[in-house]
Write an enzyme that holds these catalytic residues in place. Structure first.
Site, short mmCIF file in Angstrom:
data_model
loop_
_atom_site.label_atom_id
_atom_site.label_comp_id
_atom_site.label_asym_id
_atom_site.label_seq_id
_atom_site.Cartn_x
_atom_site.Cartn_y
_atom_site.Cartn_z
N SER A 1 0.66 -1.21 0.04
CA SER A 1 0.07 0.09 -0.23
C SER A 1 0.92 1.39 -0.02
O SER A 1 1.86 1.44 -0.82
CB SER A 1 -0.88 -0.21 1.09
OG SER A 1 -2.02 1.04 0.90
N ASP B 1 -9.01 -4.75 -5.84
CA ASP B 1 -8.63 -3.61 -5.07
C ASP B 1 -9.13 -2.19 -5.91
O ASP B 1 -8.56 -2.13 -6.80
CB ASP B 1 -7.29 -3.69 -4.74
CG ASP B 1 -6.78 -2.49 -3.92
OD1 ASP B 1 -7.55 -1.68 -3.50
OD2 ASP B 1 -5.50 -2.17 -4.21
N HIS C 1 -7.03 -5.35 -1.63
CA HIS C 1 -5.89 -4.87 -1.06
C HIS C 1 -5.29 -5.44 0.02
O HIS C 1 -5.95 -5.92 0.97
CB HIS C 1 -6.52 -3.32 -0.74
CG HIS C 1 -5.67 -2.23 -0.47
ND1 HIS C 1 -4.70 -1.74 -1.56
CD2 HIS C 1 -5.38 -1.45 0.52
CE1 HIS C 1 -3.89 -0.88 -1.01
NE2 HIS C 1 -4.09 -0.56 0.54
#
Length: 488
Positions: free
Chosen positions: A180, A414, A465
């Site tokens: 991320s 995601d 994600h």
């Protein structure tokens, strides 16, 4: 670029002593509250001081490889998010433990073994960085303030000092990893290590490459959310085509005079009630449109949407309270009923860690210093953290030229960091394809899709994600094949 990096990032480190008297080795943890019996893996925790006078004390969890630690690679793992603890990586993603999947019932949450831990293949250092995160702490007010570039400096200094304290790992192949928002820091730290090796900074680090999952990379990553929502059937073809024509690919910083684009974005926000609100904020003297999902889980669009797990909002903006902060605070005031029943959504698992990490017996077992003990929050920016670097693409380009290996994996469900954006910046590096787009298989099933480039970069898809949370078996298999130089 290299010259600038040296003077602003490497040179200050050279002026620091490589081995300060304050740097100490960690402590072995043989038992953890919530886990039945002795730990069947080797865990060490500790602090390493960095910066001037070691006023920044970084806490870490080190898990030795369960295979052949003497020769297996060593991974330095940086968690994503806004000032999030590395314990997220340890207990929810790629580490050897996980919480038992029951809602909190008033007792200390139980820990179980994670059969898909990456530590079955490599040794991993999970470090709480920047200084506000987890059990890391600052000794002075000045040290409590940091920037992205400072955090990268600190990560590099931390690793050098950790290796001095652990000489048995100095010859280990080293990879830097994260997910991320660590997509900005990981390539920078990797290049700092490479630059340091070139100019002879000791100890020499046997750097081999880096690993990134769903990485934030460029300021334009968010623009690909429109393409993603259309590709997944969340908006109509007509609205998508109108958005493309009117906004010309810019959906984040919209020109206030572009009435048609603003009108289309309003329709996009309201389409099928996917978005609950749209705020226009004056930020860096630009109008920024922020969409807040109502019933779509942006981390994985096929899973149920859940309330925030953190009891407190992050400091999204330093200084005055923002509209979005107030909104989040009001959202979190809603009391979430916690019953002794199976999880209703993935976020329920994140609530357990607050009860566990704030327990006195847990902090004692982890050898946490009293100076760093306040209320433990999984993602907590209690100190100013300035994001002075917002684009890591130039670092990917430099590392490609230097021949380092890289694994970039992207959850194809995601919406936070859509895979379209990741594929776009990889394509912009202009490297030829040596293994074209194809399925990769696990136990006779399609686990995702992959492509390999001439710059030793492998791209793979699968999950949401923070992909290992959603597809742990698949992600472990992907990592095992890649780290052992096997095709996916």
């Amino acid at each position: 670029m290299r010259s600038s990096l040296f003077y602003y990032l490497i040179l200050p480190l050279v002026l620091l002593q490589i081995c300060s008297n304050l740097a100490t080795a960690g402590s072995t943890v043989r038992f953890l509250p919530g886990f039945e019996g002795p730990l069947p893996f080797e865990l060490e925790t500790g602090y390493i001081g960095v910066e001037e006078s070691e006023d920044v004390q970084l806490f870490y969890y080190f898990v030795k490889s369960e295979s052949i630690p003497e020769t297996d690679p060593l991974v330095l793992w940086l968690s994503g998010g806004n000032c999030c603890t590395s314990f997220s990586g340890l207990a929810y993603q790629i580490g050897p433990i996980k919480f038992e999947e029951v809602l909190y019932n008033g007792t200390l949450p139980k820990l179980l073994l994670n059969p898909y831990s990456w530590t079955k293949l490599v040794s991993i250092i999970f470090v709480d960085l920047p200084v506000a995160s987890g059990f890391s702490y600052a000794r002075t007010a000045k040290a409590s303030q940091s920037t992205v570039s400072q955090a990268c400096n600190q990560a590099y200094e931390f690793l050098r000092k950790w290796l001095v304290d652990h000489p048995e790992f100095i010859s280990s192949p080293v990879y830097i990893g994260g997910d991320s928002k660590a997509g900005i820091r990981v390539p920078i730290v990797t290049q700092l290590i490479s630059d340091g090796n070139e100019v002879g900074i000791e100890p020499h680090i046997y750097l081999k490459g880096y690993i990134l999952g769903n990485p934030v990379t460029t300021p334009g990553d968010g623009n690909y959310a429109i393409q993603f929502t259309h590709g997944m059937g969340l908006i109509s073809d007509e609205l998508y085509e109108s958005l493309k024509l009117s906004c010309k690919g810019e959906y984040q910083n919209i020109d206030p005079s572009n009435a048609l684009c603003l009108q289309n974005m309003q329709a996009y926000n309201q389409a099928s009630n996917h978005f609950s609100a749209s705020f226009v904020l004056l930020y860096f003297e630009k109008l920024v449109t922020i969409q807040l999902l109502s019933n779509i889980n942006k981390a994985h669009i096929l899973e149920p949407d859940c309330p925030y797990a953190s009891p407190k909002p992050n400091n999204l903006f330093i200084g005055r309270r923002s509209t979005i902060q107030v909104f989040c605070e009001k959202t979190r005031e809603l009391k979430i009923q916690e019953l002794a029943a199976p999880f209703t959504c993935r976020m329920d698992g994140y609530r357990l860690v607050y009860h566990w990490a704030n327990d006195e017996s847990v902090q004692k077992a982890l050898h946490v210093r009293k100076e760093s003990i306040g209320e433990w929050i999984r993602c907590n920016c209690r100190y100013p953290y300035i994001r002075n670097i917002g684009n890591s693409l130039p670092y990917h380009a430099n590392l490609s030229i230097r021949g380092y290996r890289s694994l970039i994996y992207s959850g194809d469900h995601d919406m936070i960091v859509p895979h379209f954006g990741t594929q776009a910046w990889i394509k912009s590096l202009n490297y030829s394809i040596i293994d074209d787009w194809r399925q990769w298989i696990l136990q006779g099933q399609v686990a995702g899709y992959t492509r390999t480039y001439a710059n030793k970069m492998t791209f793979a898809t699968g999950g949401g994600h923070i992909a290992p949370e959603y597809k742990p078996a698949e992600c472990q298999a992907m990592f095992e094949r890649w780290i052992s130089h096997q095709p996916l």
